[in-house]
Design an enzyme around this catalytic site. Structure first.
Site, short mmCIF file in Angstrom:
data_model
loop_
_atom_site.label_atom_id
_atom_site.label_comp_id
_atom_site.label_asym_id
_atom_site.label_seq_id
_atom_site.Cartn_x
_atom_site.Cartn_y
_atom_site.Cartn_z
N GLU A 64 36.12 0.97 -1.89
CA GLU A 64 35.91 1.21 -0.38
C GLU A 64 34.38 1.67 -0.17
OE1 GLU A 64 37.94 1.23 2.26
OE2 GLU A 64 39.76 1.43 1.42
N GLU A 124 35.29 -4.99 9.40
CA GLU A 124 35.45 -5.10 8.09
C GLU A 124 35.64 -6.28 7.37
OE1 GLU A 124 38.83 -2.81 6.83
OE2 GLU A 124 38.52 -3.02 4.56
N HIS A 138 41.07 -8.21 3.95
CA HIS A 138 41.42 -8.90 5.40
C HIS A 138 41.03 -10.15 5.72
CE1 HIS A 138 42.42 -4.50 5.93
NE2 HIS A 138 41.41 -4.31 5.32
ZN LIG Z 1 40.48 -2.64 4.34
#
Ligand SMILES: [Zn+2]
Length: 266
Positions: free
Chosen positions: A150, A25, A11
């Site tokens: 993640e 994030e 991102h």
């Molecule tokens: Zn992501």
């Protein structure tokens, strides 16, 4: 020639990614990526980040993911590591390689990388959610072994508290660097001058939490201090990834305007 590894902080810019508990994030992925690249350079890797600041290649999601993969392909990277933060109910760490396992080497490296990073999460009390596969664009479009991590759940209190903690970020970044170095076959004892991850080297004149990887912003942060426009917490911390409130923005903007007026002699 040093092996090229591309680290991809997920991102950026107009795309904050997942948000929760006052965190975005895009900021956390950048913090982890910058520290991971710092530790990886200790192993002699040629580390390239798909982004070093708060931006993306494109505001179009497809074009952006395409460009990230293309960046790694053009760099002829030996490994691609994409860093993300999870959301949506859960806790802890999971890793992904491309569905189908057409690339056996990606799976072999996932075993190594996953073990290192999951251990760092477990030490902090967050669970190992396991090794997974998915048809993610950056995994599909890169033509070298690739993995997507993640790193915790931004919308869960316990995970978010840790993601705000510099020592935890460093422990994750160090595990990613160690995992990647082992997976790429460049792991060796860290260099003698490798500072402890708990005592990051400081690159700011005023703040101890402005550390290597933040070079692109360090001079601006120091200038704002010198000009009396923005200050830290009074204890030597700038808190680089904290969000700014409207009140804090109002004070900083007013300081900036006063500074400019004073320069103009008004
Ligand atoms: Zn992501």
């Amino acid at each position: 020639m040093a092996k090229v590894i591309v680290i991809d902080p997920g991102h950026g810019g107009l795309d904050p990614g997942a948000v929760g508990n006052g965190l975005q994030e895009k900021d956390v992925t950048l913090a982890i990526a910058q520290r991971a690249s710092y530790f990886l350079r200790q192993y002699g890797a040629d580390v390239r980040l798909t982004r070093a600041g708060d931006r993306t290649f494109s505001t179009d999601k497809h074009a952006d993911l395409n460009a990230r993969a293309e960046f790694a392909n053009n760099a002829q990277a030996a490994y691609f590591v994409s860093i993300h933060i999870n959301a949506g109910g859960g806790s802890g760490f999971e890793s992904y390689v491309m569905t189908g396992m057409a690339d056996e080497e990606a799976g072999r490296r996932q075993n190594i990388m996953h073990r290192e990073v999951a251990e760092a999460f477990e030490k902090a009390g967050l669970p190992d959610r396991g090794k997974k596969t998915a048809n993610f664009a950056v995994l599909r479009l890169t033509n070298m072994p690739a993995i997507l991590l993640e790193c915790g759940f931004i919308d869960r209190d316990e995970d978010a508290t840790l993601l705000r903690n510099r020592t935890f970020i460093d422990s994750i970044a160090e595990a990613i660097a160690r995992g990647a170095a082992k997976a790429m076959g460049i792991f060796s004892s860290p260099l003698v001058d490798n500072p402890s991850p708990n005592q990051p080297q400081v690159i700011s004149k005023y703040y101890k939490d402005i550390t290597p990887g933040m070079e692109w912003a360090a001079a601006s942060v120091d200038k704002l201090f010198e000009r009396g426009i923005m200050r830290g917490d009074g204890q030597g911390n700038f808190r680089p990834f904290d969000k700014m409130t409207r009140l804090e923005a109002a004070v900083a903007l007013n300081h900036a305007i006063e500074y400019v007026l004073k320069q103009l002699g008004r």
